[in-house]
Enzyme design. Structure first.
Site, mmCIF file in Angstrom:
data_model
loop_
_atom_site.group_PDB
_atom_site.id
_atom_site.type_symbol
_atom_site.label_atom_id
_atom_site.label_comp_id
_atom_site.label_asym_id
_atom_site.label_seq_id
_atom_site.Cartn_x
_atom_site.Cartn_y
_atom_site.Cartn_z
ATOM 1 N N SER A 102 0.810 -1.215 0.000
ATOM 2 C CA SER A 102 0.000 0.000 0.000
ATOM 3 C C SER A 102 0.848 1.273 0.000
ATOM 4 O O SER A 102 0.499 2.251 -0.658
ATOM 5 C CB SER A 102 -0.938 0.000 1.215
ATOM 6 O OG SER A 102 -1.803 -1.101 1.184
ATOM 7 N N HIS A 136 0.613 4.405 4.358
ATOM 8 C CA HIS A 136 -0.013 5.146 3.264
ATOM 9 C C HIS A 136 0.532 6.567 3.186
ATOM 10 O O HIS A 136 0.901 7.054 2.113
ATOM 11 C CB HIS A 136 -1.531 5.199 3.461
ATOM 12 C CG HIS A 136 -2.189 3.858 3.432
ATOM 13 N ND1 HIS A 136 -3.522 3.666 3.736
ATOM 14 C CD2 HIS A 136 -1.700 2.624 3.135
ATOM 15 C CE1 HIS A 136 -3.831 2.388 3.618
ATOM 16 N NE2 HIS A 136 -2.738 1.738 3.263
#
Length: 331
Positions: free
Chosen positions: A187, A239
């Site tokens: 991610s 993230h």
């Protein structure tokens, strides 16, 4: 930001991403018609992640783990017809994947092992591990959607650098803030590609027509994805770290020449543009380069010195988990 043809391919129309293309007969098209990139790196990354997940499940060997466990309490592996590749019970892993012990054994990101056991390689290996089929599919579909287009536009070297460094940047920030659990997944690297798309739009602002629409759409996509990271058990620090790394790398690696620079190369010298890039592009490149070097240096030094960033920023925990009446963010 996705379109059927890129600025580098020429064409006399305007694409869905708002990029204005010169006509096919222009010098711009002639110079770049042979420089198109065939996307092979992104498909290879997808294949590598799928292969790694199969290896993880092979090592996990759920039937053996369950039978050897004294606390199985009637739990059964999911999809037992897969035998050794079957998934852990859903009570343990609802994403249809292996146990956390297996992930830790194969290179999951864990603060204690990185800092105290000097296993810094986990900052990279965790990018190639996934917690389950759901996790893997979500990340790989996103990678195909975002990465192939970027690779076609800018080539495998630049996209590969952004992907890897963004993944490491996400790992560093995650490890600084999370000490009690493991973290895996691509991610951070994917958010790096999203960040690079945003900075590419900003640094190449003059070659786009529907600037506001493209910018608004991209910001909405990024905001939604970051909002999902506020759910429990989702590592939003990775993230954010990946996004910021990719955002800065985009200013450095994804510059495009001025719209008329290549188009006018075959014109008389007095009619050519003297500068390939605009001044603001050079300024953004310099600032981003400095911030990248400083950010990675400070982050790595803090990490290997054992600094726990959440002890110095109490509110930062809410960047990864938003407290509600249904769950707590204390752990």
């Amino acid at each position: 930001m996705m379109s059927n043809r890129d600025l580098e391919r020429g064409g006399g129309t305007k694409s869905r991403n708002g990029t204005l293309y010169p006509p096919p007969t222009s010098a711009y098209y002639m110079e770049n018609s042979e420089s198109q990139w065939t996307s092979w790196l992104v498909p290879m990354i997808v294949v590598a992640n799928v292969a790694m997940f199969i290896l993880i499940m092979f090592v996990n060997n759920c039937p053996s783990n369950i039978s050897d466990s004294f606390n199985s309490r009637g739990r059964k592996c999911v999809a037992r017809f897969l035998e050794r590749l079957s998934f852990q019970p859903l009570q343990e892993n609802p994403l249809f994947g292996p146990s956390s012990t297996t992930l830790q054994k194969l290179g999951a990101l864990e603060w204690n092992k990185v800092v105290n056991e000097h296993e810094g390689w986990r900052l990279i290996t965790c990018i190639w591990l996934h917690a389950g089929v759901v996790h893997l599919l979500a990340n790989m579909l996103s990678l195909v959607f975002i990465g192939i287009r970027l690779e076609q536009q800018f080539g495998f070297v630049r996209v590969g650098i952004i992907y890897l460094l963004s993944g490491i940047g996400g790992s560093v920030l995650s490890c600084l803030f999370i000490q009690r659990s493991i973290s895996v997944g691509a991610s951070g690297a994917l958010f790096g590609l999203l960040g690079a798309m945003l900075s590419e739009l900003l640094t190449n602002w003059t070659i786009y027509t529907n600037k506001a629409a493209a910018l608004f759409t991209l910001i909405i996509i990024i905001a939604i994805n970051l909002a999902v990271g506020l759910l429990p058990h989702v590592d939003n620090y990775a993230h954010i770290g990946g996004f910021m790394s990719g955002f800065l790398l985009g200013f450095v690696l994804l510059l495009r020449p001025q719209f008329g620079w290549i188009e006018r190369q075959h014109l008389p010298a007095e009619a050519r543009l003297k500068s390939k890039f605009k001044v603001y592009q050079y300024v953004l490149l310099l600032i981003a380069s400095i911030l990248l070097i400083v950010g990675f240096t400070v982050g790595l030094v803090m990490l290997f010195r054992g600094v726990k960033a959440n002890e110095h920023c109490n509110w930062c925990r809410y960047l990864s988990c938003l407290r509600t009446s249904r769950w707590s963010c204390d752990n």
